[in-house]
Write a protein that holds these residues in place. Structure first.
Motif, PDB file in Angstrom:
ATOM      1  N   GLY A  79       0.819  -1.213   0.000  1.00 59.25           N
ATOM      2  CA  GLY A  79       0.000   0.000   0.000  1.00 59.25           C
ATOM      3  C   GLY A  79       0.848   1.257   0.000  1.00 59.25           C
ATOM      4  N   VAL A  80       2.031   1.177  -0.634  1.00 62.86           N
ATOM      5  CA  VAL A  80       2.965   2.307  -0.627  1.00 62.86           C
ATOM      6  C   VAL A  80       2.891   3.036  -1.965  1.00 62.86           C
ATOM      7  CG1 VAL A  80       5.426   2.844  -0.663  1.00 62.86           C
ATOM      8  CG2 VAL A  80       4.521   1.318   1.083  1.00 62.86           C
ATOM      9  N   LYS A  81       2.848   4.365  -1.900  1.00 63.11           N
ATOM     10  CA  LYS A  81       2.793   5.229  -3.091  1.00 63.11           C
ATOM     11  C   LYS A  81       4.183   5.782  -3.370  1.00 63.11           C
ATOM     12  CE  LYS A  81      -1.568   5.820  -4.407  1.00 63.11           C
ATOM     13  NZ  LYS A  81      -1.957   5.610  -5.799  1.00 63.11           N
ATOM     14  N   ILE A  84       5.173   9.968  -2.788  1.00 67.84           N
ATOM     15  CA  ILE A  84       5.164  10.790  -1.576  1.00 67.84           C
ATOM     16  C   ILE A  84       6.149  10.238  -0.543  1.00 67.84           C
ATOM     17  CG2 ILE A  84       2.858  11.781  -1.837  1.00 67.84           C
ATOM     18  CD1 ILE A  84       1.786   9.608  -0.034  1.00 67.84           C
ATOM     19  N   ARG A 122       9.674   5.955  -3.543  1.00 62.87           N
ATOM     20  CA  ARG A 122      10.177   5.212  -4.710  1.00 62.87           C
ATOM     21  C   ARG A 122      11.609   4.726  -4.516  1.00 62.87           C
ATOM     22  NH1 ARG A 122      10.545  10.324  -6.759  1.00 62.87           N
ATOM     23  NH2 ARG A 122       8.454  10.212  -7.575  1.00 62.87           N
TER      24      ARG A 122
ATOM     25  N   ARG B  10      -3.374  13.479   0.814  1.00 64.93           N
ATOM     26  CA  ARG B  10      -2.417  12.573   0.189  1.00 64.93           C
ATOM     27  C   ARG B  10      -2.572  12.604  -1.330  1.00 64.93           C
ATOM     28  NH1 ARG B  10      -2.592   6.241  -0.903  1.00 64.93           N
ATOM     29  NH2 ARG B  10      -4.282   7.100  -2.146  1.00 64.93           N
ATOM     30  N   ALA B  13      -1.160  15.702  -2.746  1.00 65.48           N
ATOM     31  CA  ALA B  13       0.303  15.640  -2.717  1.00 65.48           C
ATOM     32  C   ALA B  13       0.836  14.774  -3.850  1.00 65.48           C
ATOM     33  CB  ALA B  13       0.782  15.105  -1.357  1.00 65.48           C
ATOM     34  N   ILE B  14       0.162  13.652  -4.122  1.00 61.71           N
ATOM     35  CA  ILE B  14       0.598  12.768  -5.203  1.00 61.71           C
ATOM     36  C   ILE B  14       0.437  13.473  -6.547  1.00 61.71           C
ATOM     37  CG2 ILE B  14       0.053  10.638  -6.439  1.00 61.71           C
ATOM     38  CD1 ILE B  14      -0.791   9.488  -3.694  1.00 61.71           C
ATOM     39  N   GLU B  81      -1.611  -1.399  -5.700  1.00 58.71           N
ATOM     40  CA  GLU B  81      -0.599  -1.229  -4.651  1.00 58.71           C
ATOM     41  C   GLU B  81      -1.088  -1.670  -3.272  1.00 58.71           C
ATOM     42  OE1 GLU B  81       0.979   2.718  -7.011  1.00 58.71           O
ATOM     43  OE2 GLU B  81      -0.188   2.885  -5.177  1.00 58.71           O
ATOM     44  N   GLY B  82      -2.379  -2.021  -3.175  1.00 58.95           N
ATOM     45  CA  GLY B  82      -2.901  -2.452  -1.882  1.00 58.95           C
ATOM     46  C   GLY B  82      -3.464  -1.314  -1.045  1.00 58.95           C
ATOM     47  N   GLY B  83      -3.483  -0.113  -1.599  1.00 63.73           N
ATOM     48  CA  GLY B  83      -4.004   1.036  -0.852  1.00 63.73           C
ATOM     49  C   GLY B  83      -5.510   0.964  -0.647  1.00 63.73           C
ATOM     50  N   GLN B  86      -6.495  -0.939   2.425  1.00 66.83           N
ATOM     51  CA  GLN B  86      -6.316  -0.143   3.644  1.00 66.83           C
ATOM     52  C   GLN B  86      -7.496   0.808   3.842  1.00 66.83           C
ATOM     53  OE1 GLN B  86      -4.023  -0.945   5.808  1.00 66.83           O
ATOM     54  NE2 GLN B  86      -3.406  -2.528   4.369  1.00 66.83           N
TER      55      GLN B  86
END
Lengths: 193, 226
Positions: A79-81, A84, A122, B10, B13-14, B81-83, B86
């Motif tokens: 769950g990591v972007k 950021i 990243r 978030r 920001a992305i 990504e699995g977000g 969550q």
């Protein structure tokens, strides 16, 4: 607080992956889920999280709490972007899980990433990404941890860290972990799929 | 509420950080618009008049296509990504989290794209005095497009190269804002301002889409999580 699995059967893509599974977990207990590849470990954890409907049997939670907001799930995907920073991840998770973001720095410190808190995600290696995902469990305290191969990609120090975190959590919480390596804490029971 | 704000921050920001951002969709939008005069017959005596006639439809078509483009990755990245999983563990309802993502996308990409619609309008021979009004209408229209496209984006989140599928699923919902948005811009170009029924209807559609879109999209995302 109690987690009860009764005569559970699960299907993935129309194929039965496990059947007739029953076990219980009380506060302070670690359930070690074992099984070969494809035995249904991930499916079981997803069912416990409420993301996979049982084909048979049921999963019950006893106690005064809402299951979905009382558990952490550490899955294969972190769950990591990538865009950021690490600290922004932890603050986001604190907010998302309704916890105080003030503990974000401490959580990063605990998983050994404080030094690179401001770098974008990243740059992380697979093991560091997993450490970052573990910081969720620290920044937002929740009683039930569902861990799917928590030791994957972690180095020796990382594995020790997970064992310490789990031992600390087991003072009051429940840990259900699936994997091929011992977590480093004594299991209350071993569930073999 | 805290969870919704955290996700909103978030996603902003992305969008504004490295990588994504509004540059690609705006470039796509302006590029599409710029091709129109180039592909018209310059020998024709009535070129400017023809440009003026197609200008507003072209802006709305380009804006709708840009909206399809930005919707494609909205949930896909979180799912991969699995977000998304969550988000399902948050005390905030998934509907509210989807709304936060939609609003962040609108602010980060929709509004800059709407700002780019003003120079595009002037390029297409729409009176300069009306160009800011075109921008405002496109800004409202982008909110309607994003809201209307959410369910398609959510349903296609698990599919690679889902842009075409999103366009197919969402096209019927894109018709009302495109229709009334173009009508509102036409009236504005004729000097009638934005107080027209067409613009009021566009605003109504945008609010409706932003309110209902997240509910439908959340239902589609819950299915994706299985």
């Amino acid at each position: 607080m109690k987690l009860i699995v009764e005569n559970l059967a699960l299907e993935r893509g129309g194929r039965r992956v496990l059947a007739g599974l029953s076990f219980e977990a009380r506060a302070g207990e670690f359930i070690d889920v074992r099984g070969r590849n494809g035995a249904g470990k991930t499916s079981l954890l997803r069912a416990l999280a409420g993301w996979l409907r049982p084909a048979e049997g049921r999963i019950r939670f006893e106690g005064e709490f809402e299951p979905a907001t009382s558990m952490h799930v550490l899955g294969h995907r972190d769950g990591v972007k990538s865009g950021i920073s690490l600290i922004a991840h932890v603050r986001y998770w604190a907010g998302l899980f309704g916890a105080d973001p003030a503990g974000s720095e401490a959580a990063l410190e605990r998983v050994g990433l404080a030094r690179i808190a401001k770098l974008p995600a990243r740059v992380l290696s697979a093991g560091q990404s997993r450490r970052l995902a573990l910081s969720r469990l620290i920044v937002a305290p929740r009683p039930i941890w569902l861990l799917d191969e928590p030791l994957a990609s972690l180095d020796e120090a990382g594995r020790t860290m997970v064992a310490e975190l789990a031992a600390e959590h087991l003072k009051s919480g429940i840990v259900v972990a699936a994997g091929h390596d011992p977590l480093g804490v004594p299991p209350a029971s071993v569930v073999t799929l | 509420m805290i969870a919704v704000l955290a996700l909103f921050r978030r996603d902003l920001a992305i969008a504004w950080g490295a990588g994504a951002g509004p540059a690609a969709p705006i470039g796509f939008f302006l590029g599409t618009v710029a091709l129109v005069p180039l592909t018209m017959d310059a020998q024709r005596a009535s070129l400017l008049e023809s440009l003026r006639n197609v200008g507003i439809p072209v802006i709305w078509i380009a804006a709708a296509l840009a909206a399809f483009m930005i919707l494609e990755r909205l949930f896909q990245a979180d799912l991969e990504e699995g977000g998304l999983e969550q988000m399902l563990l948050s005390p905030a309802p998934l509907e509210a989290l989807v709304l936060a993502k939609a609003l962040a996308l609108w602010i980060a990409v929709g509004l800059p794209l709407a700002a780019a619609a003003a120079p595009a309008a002037i390029m297409l021979q729409i009176p300069a005095a009306s160009a800011p009004l075109v921008s405002i209408a496109v800004a409202v229209g982008m909110l309607a497009f994003i809201g209307a496209g959410l369910v398609g984006a959510a349903a296609a989140a698990g599919i690679k190269r889902a842009g075409v599928l999103i366009a197919l699923v969402s096209a019927p919902f894109f018709a009302p804002p495109a229709l009334f948005g173009a009508a509102a811009c036409e009236a504005a170009a004729q000097g009638l301002g934005l107080g027209t029924p067409a613009f009021q209807l566009l605003c109504g559609i945008a609010v409706l889409a932003a309110a209902l879109g997240p509910i439908a999209a959340a239902a589609a995302l819950r299915l994706q999580a299985e």
